[in-house]
Design a protein around this motif. Sequence first.
Motif, PDB file in Angstrom:
ATOM      1  N   HIS A 149       0.766  -0.897   0.172  1.00 46.86           N
ATOM      2  CA  HIS A 149      -0.294  -0.436   0.071  1.00 46.86           C
ATOM      3  C   HIS A 149       0.499   1.022  -0.078  1.00 46.86           C
ATOM      4  CE1 HIS A 149      -3.337   2.707   0.548  1.00 46.86           C
ATOM      5  NE2 HIS A 149      -3.014   2.802   1.940  1.00 46.86           N
ATOM      6  N   LEU A 152       1.305   2.701  -3.332  1.00 49.79           N
ATOM      7  CA  LEU A 152       0.594   4.340  -4.162  1.00 49.79           C
ATOM      8  C   LEU A 152       0.476   5.039  -4.230  1.00 49.79           C
ATOM      9  CD1 LEU A 152      -2.796   1.671  -2.763  1.00 49.79           C
ATOM     10  CD2 LEU A 152      -1.546   1.404  -5.024  1.00 49.79           C
ATOM     11  N   LYS A 154      -0.410   9.114  -3.921  1.00 46.54           N
ATOM     12  CA  LYS A 154      -1.175  10.264  -3.609  1.00 46.54           C
ATOM     13  C   LYS A 154      -1.092  10.977  -3.593  1.00 46.54           C
ATOM     14  CE  LYS A 154       1.132   7.390   1.198  1.00 46.54           C
ATOM     15  NZ  LYS A 154       2.339   6.729   0.658  1.00 46.54           N
ATOM     16  N   GLY A 189     -10.126   6.752 -12.578  1.00 46.78           N
ATOM     17  CA  GLY A 189     -10.106   5.541 -11.464  1.00 46.78           C
ATOM     18  C   GLY A 189      -9.873   5.929 -10.505  1.00 46.78           C
ATOM     19  N   ARG A 190      -8.865   5.499  -9.525  1.00 46.13           N
ATOM     20  CA  ARG A 190      -8.615   5.676  -8.144  1.00 46.13           C
ATOM     21  C   ARG A 190      -7.933   6.918  -8.166  1.00 46.13           C
ATOM     22  NH1 ARG A 190      -3.853   5.964  -5.112  1.00 46.13           N
ATOM     23  NH2 ARG A 190      -3.956   5.645  -2.584  1.00 46.13           N
ATOM     24  N   GLU A 191      -7.646   7.502  -9.171  1.00 49.73           N
ATOM     25  CA  GLU A 191      -7.015   8.742  -9.452  1.00 49.73           C
ATOM     26  C   GLU A 191      -8.013  10.277  -8.957  1.00 49.73           C
ATOM     27  OE1 GLU A 191      -4.335   9.014 -12.841  1.00 49.73           O
ATOM     28  OE2 GLU A 191      -2.235   7.484 -11.942  1.00 49.73           O
ATOM     29  N   ARG A 192      -9.447   9.425  -9.865  1.00 49.88           N
ATOM     30  CA  ARG A 192      -9.971  10.831  -9.067  1.00 49.88           C
ATOM     31  C   ARG A 192      -9.994  11.129  -8.322  1.00 49.88           C
ATOM     32  NH1 ARG A 192     -14.684   7.960 -12.045  1.00 49.88           N
ATOM     33  NH2 ARG A 192     -14.050   6.443 -10.949  1.00 49.88           N
ATOM     34  N   LYS A 193     -10.521  11.144  -7.514  1.00 49.02           N
ATOM     35  CA  LYS A 193     -10.437  11.050  -5.877  1.00 49.02           C
ATOM     36  C   LYS A 193      -8.622  11.934  -4.866  1.00 49.02           C
ATOM     37  CE  LYS A 193     -13.771   8.094  -4.997  1.00 49.02           C
ATOM     38  NZ  LYS A 193     -14.347   7.347  -3.595  1.00 49.02           N
ATOM     39  N   LEU A 194      -7.650  11.814  -6.118  1.00 51.54           N
ATOM     40  CA  LEU A 194      -6.016  12.167  -5.481  1.00 51.54           C
ATOM     41  C   LEU A 194      -6.018  13.455  -5.344  1.00 51.54           C
ATOM     42  CD1 LEU A 194      -4.211   9.588  -6.583  1.00 51.54           C
ATOM     43  CD2 LEU A 194      -4.931   9.393  -3.987  1.00 51.54           C
TER      44      LEU A 194
END
Length: 269
Positions: A149, A152, A154, A189-194
Amino acid sequence: MASLLSLSSTSLTRLAVVCNHPSSSFKGDSSNLRARPCLFPPLKLQLKGKQLQKHPLVISCKASLSPATEPSSSPVRFRLDNLGPQPGSRKKAKRKGRGVSAGQGASCGFGMRGQKSRSGPGVMKGFEGGQMPLYRRIPKLRGIAGGMHAGLPKYVPVNLKDIEAAGFQEGDEVSLETLKSKGLINPSGRERKLPLKILGNGELSVKLNVKARAFSAAAKEKLEAAGCSLTVLPGRKKWVKPSVAKNLARAEEYFAKKRAASAAAEPSS
């Protein structure tokens, strides 16, 4: 014998006709058969005051209908009370015996001795008899490639050279939304919330209002030299228990008073 020889020719002809048709049950002379008109006139029944009612004949024999001729039933809606596997798709596990009387041999397929022939959970998956197993012999990768983890990302990084090439005018605001509208970043994906982080690769020649979660040391120095205003956006607060939040608030209040007291004591000295 003499009577048989005295048969006339006509009787022989009739016998030949009968013998030509051995499968027929008619024993007479077929040449005499002809159509004769009916001697009885047709009868007409006239019922006064009564009308003949024709009732349809209905034959109900459900047991004799074959499956192919049965009418198609209405589709059955799937519910929790009629769900189930297809017939024949699930089989009961073979019951392993424990001795000669089970009819499966003395060991019943378990072998002679060893851990696998005893009762209990048996051997764990991946066990290789005590030697170093395969999942421990293979090399490990660091970071996200190894499934850690900590590897990943940030932030969504953006360099100063990309901001310069985007064509921002003096006084414009640089944020995550404006960079998306310019097409510099397209997180998925996950980068939309970073959050956004500004890096110091390149130079900036215009004064901008930059809003981001984090700035690298080189980027912060170059932006301050160019006269840009920097705004550090607050991060996402981690949820803590109410008791812990109360203690943190008390500690923050205590240290705020200490800083105020030290700031008031410096001018006097």
